[in-house]
Design a protein around this motif. Structure first.
Motif, PDB file in Angstrom:
ATOM      1  N   MET A 172      -1.583   5.927  -0.435  1.00 34.06           N
ATOM      2  CA  MET A 172      -1.422   5.531  -1.835  1.00 34.06           C
ATOM      3  C   MET A 172      -0.519   6.499  -2.606  1.00 34.06           C
ATOM      4  SD  MET A 172      -5.080   4.605  -1.288  1.00 34.06           S
ATOM      5  CE  MET A 172      -5.580   3.068  -0.554  1.00 34.06           C
TER       6      MET A 172
ATOM      7  N   GLY B 179     -10.828   4.080  -1.112  1.00 29.84           N
ATOM      8  CA  GLY B 179     -10.610   4.461   0.287  1.00 29.84           C
ATOM      9  C   GLY B 179     -11.688   5.431   0.755  1.00 29.84           C
TER      10      GLY B 179
ATOM     11  N   TRP C  82      -2.927  -2.382   1.056  1.00 31.28           N
ATOM     12  CA  TRP C  82      -2.499  -1.457   2.107  1.00 31.28           C
ATOM     13  C   TRP C  82      -3.092  -1.861   3.451  1.00 31.28           C
ATOM     14  CZ3 TRP C  82      -4.033   0.083  -2.756  1.00 31.28           C
ATOM     15  CH2 TRP C  82      -3.055   0.719  -3.538  1.00 31.28           C
TER      16      TRP C  82
ATOM     17  N   GLY D 230      -3.874   4.164 -11.366  1.00 30.73           N
ATOM     18  CA  GLY D 230      -4.440   3.079 -10.558  1.00 30.73           C
ATOM     19  C   GLY D 230      -4.584   3.486  -9.103  1.00 30.73           C
ATOM     20  N   ARG D 231      -3.564   4.151  -8.584  1.00 37.84           N
ATOM     21  CA  ARG D 231      -3.603   4.507  -7.159  1.00 37.84           C
ATOM     22  C   ARG D 231      -4.649   5.562  -6.848  1.00 37.84           C
ATOM     23  NH1 ARG D 231       2.192   3.415  -4.729  1.00 37.84           N
ATOM     24  NH2 ARG D 231       2.971   2.095  -6.385  1.00 37.84           N
ATOM     25  N   LEU D 232      -4.992   6.380  -7.827  1.00 30.78           N
ATOM     26  CA  LEU D 232      -6.087   7.329  -7.607  1.00 30.78           C
ATOM     27  C   LEU D 232      -7.398   6.556  -7.429  1.00 30.78           C
ATOM     28  CD1 LEU D 232      -7.309  10.176  -7.487  1.00 30.78           C
ATOM     29  CD2 LEU D 232      -7.330  10.194  -9.992  1.00 30.78           C
TER      30      LEU D 232
ATOM     31  N   LEU E 211      -6.997  -2.430   2.730  1.00 28.88           N
ATOM     32  CA  LEU E 211      -7.641  -2.214   1.427  1.00 28.88           C
ATOM     33  C   LEU E 211      -6.730  -2.806   0.361  1.00 28.88           C
ATOM     34  CD1 LEU E 211      -9.410   1.039   0.279  1.00 28.88           C
ATOM     35  CD2 LEU E 211      -7.983  -0.245  -1.300  1.00 28.88           C
ATOM     36  N   SER E 212      -7.304  -3.632  -0.490  1.00 24.71           N
ATOM     37  CA  SER E 212      -6.538  -4.230  -1.591  1.00 24.71           C
ATOM     38  C   SER E 212      -7.336  -4.035  -2.875  1.00 24.71           C
ATOM     39  CB  SER E 212      -6.363  -5.735  -1.417  1.00 24.71           C
ATOM     40  OG  SER E 212      -5.851  -6.044  -0.166  1.00 24.71           O
ATOM     41  N   CYS E 213      -6.648  -3.811  -3.966  1.00 23.90           N
ATOM     42  CA  CYS E 213      -7.365  -3.773  -5.243  1.00 23.90           C
ATOM     43  C   CYS E 213      -6.393  -4.017  -6.385  1.00 23.90           C
ATOM     44  CB  CYS E 213      -8.095  -2.451  -5.437  1.00 23.90           C
ATOM     45  SG  CYS E 213      -7.059  -1.003  -5.470  1.00 23.90           S
TER      46      CYS E 213
ATOM     47  N   ALA F  43      -7.589   3.546  -6.277  1.00 20.38           N
ATOM     48  CA  ALA F  43      -7.480   2.952  -4.934  1.00 20.38           C
ATOM     49  C   ALA F  43      -7.885   3.984  -3.882  1.00 20.38           C
ATOM     50  CB  ALA F  43      -6.057   2.460  -4.688  1.00 20.38           C
ATOM     51  N   ALA F  44      -7.457   5.240  -4.088  1.00 21.71           N
ATOM     52  CA  ALA F  44      -7.810   6.307  -3.145  1.00 21.71           C
ATOM     53  C   ALA F  44      -9.319   6.566  -3.177  1.00 21.71           C
ATOM     54  CB  ALA F  44      -7.031   7.578  -3.474  1.00 21.71           C
ATOM     55  N   PHE F  45      -9.948   6.502  -4.368  1.00 26.02           N
ATOM     56  CA  PHE F  45     -11.413   6.639  -4.465  1.00 26.02           C
ATOM     57  C   PHE F  45     -12.084   5.542  -3.626  1.00 26.02           C
ATOM     58  CE2 PHE F  45     -11.365   8.547  -9.065  1.00 26.02           C
ATOM     59  CZ  PHE F  45     -11.019   9.785  -8.554  1.00 26.02           C
TER      60      PHE F  45
ATOM     61  N   GLY G  54      -2.519  -2.921  -5.642  1.00 24.09           N
ATOM     62  CA  GLY G  54      -1.922  -2.586  -4.361  1.00 24.09           C
ATOM     63  C   GLY G  54      -2.692  -3.179  -3.206  1.00 24.09           C
TER      64      GLY G  54
END
Lengths: 143, 140
Positions: free
Chosen positions: B55, A68, B82, A60-62, A84-86, A64-66, B80
């Motif tokens: 992240m 970003g 941030w 999931g966090r990857l 940033l929220s997802c 989120a990083a995409f 999440g």
């Protein structure tokens, strides 16, 4: 990189340029190493299928990083990502194209800052939103 | 047990408690690893941390409360949130402190779902807050 975007250039409803990712299993392993998230669900297919998944799934966090990257590619060096929220609604699989998309929902000036709010999401090849979210950025102004 | 809560008194007593602290010295290798993992070629990330860097923090068990207290063993990441206050640059020494922010449960299709919300605050070597993160993990 694209030209710098300014506050005056955007309006509600404007689409952010798509960011297309093609995550591979190798990329999931790289993310595991970079993040320390070594949950086997992301690299052990036997485990993933025993839990009912068709294959290993993206972190999931990857994703989120995409999202970003979607934002920083768009706002350029002079823009600032503030928030940033997802949420990770659906699973995504390596080997499938993942399109990061976004749209401006609001713009306003607050405390002399030029703020733009966006909805953002990742989309799978079936056109489903798998990681919906929001972002708040500050853009430079020509004024 | 049918309508019993999966959140014990002991678990509840952890809410608000600090669950971990980790210091990261931000160097070129770390930045390159994150940028490569995200596959983000922007040269800006040679000297500065991309959003994905935040992240990567507060996982690897640092943000998690003691696992033996929790009755459900399967884990999935829920989402999440941030906030970015200041850029993190190469050479910064940042401290990430996590605390258990919230515990709640829901009835899922196959039984109880336990939502574990952790909050991470990230401070640089000057004591300035650089970022805050909030992540929800679901146990089932």
């Amino acid at each position: 990189m694209a030209e710098q975007v300014f506050y005056e250039d955007v309006e509600e409803g404007l689409s952010i340029p798509d960011l297309i990712k093609n995550p591979s299993k190798r990329q999931l392993v790289k993310w595991a190493a970079a993040s320390g998230d070594f949950n086997e669900l992301h690299y052990d297919k036997d485990l993933a299928t025993s839990l009912g998944f068709p294959d290993v799934i993206l972190h999931g966090r990857l994703k989120a990083a995409f999202l970003g990257q979607l934002i920083t590619d768009w706002i350029g060096d002079r823009g600032n990502l503030r928030k940033l929220s997802c949420s990770y609604r659906r699973n995504d699989l390596p080997g499938q194209e993942l399109t990061c998309r976004g749209r401006v929902t609001r713009k306003y000036v607050q405390n002399a800052e030029h703020i733009v709010e966006c909805e953002i999401w990742t989309e799978n090849p079936q056109g489903e939103q798998t990681t919906p979210g929001t972002a708040i950025v500050v853009l430079p102004s020509r004024g | 047990m049918s309508n019993g809560s999966v959140i014990s008194e002991e678990m509840r007593s952890l809410i608000g408690m600090e669950t971990g602290q980790m210091v990261h010295e931000v160097d070129k290798t770390m930045l390159r690893q994150v940028a490569e993992a995200v596959d983000d070629p922007d040269p800006r990330w040679h000297e500065e941390a991309p959003p994905g860097f935040l992240m990567t923090l507060a996982v690897s068990g640092v943000g998690a409360p003691p696992a033996q207290l929790f009755p459900l063993t399967r884990v999935v990441d829920g989402g999440g949130d941030w906030e970015f206050y200041l850029p993190v640059k190469m050479g910064d020494v940042i401290t990430c402190t996590t605390r258990l922010a919230e515990l709640y449960e829901r009835e899922g299709k196959a039984g109880k779902l336990l939502f574990i919300v952790t909050e991470a605050t990230v401070v640089n070597q000057h004591g300035q807050p650089v970022a805050k993160g909030r992540a929800t993990v679901i146990n089932y």
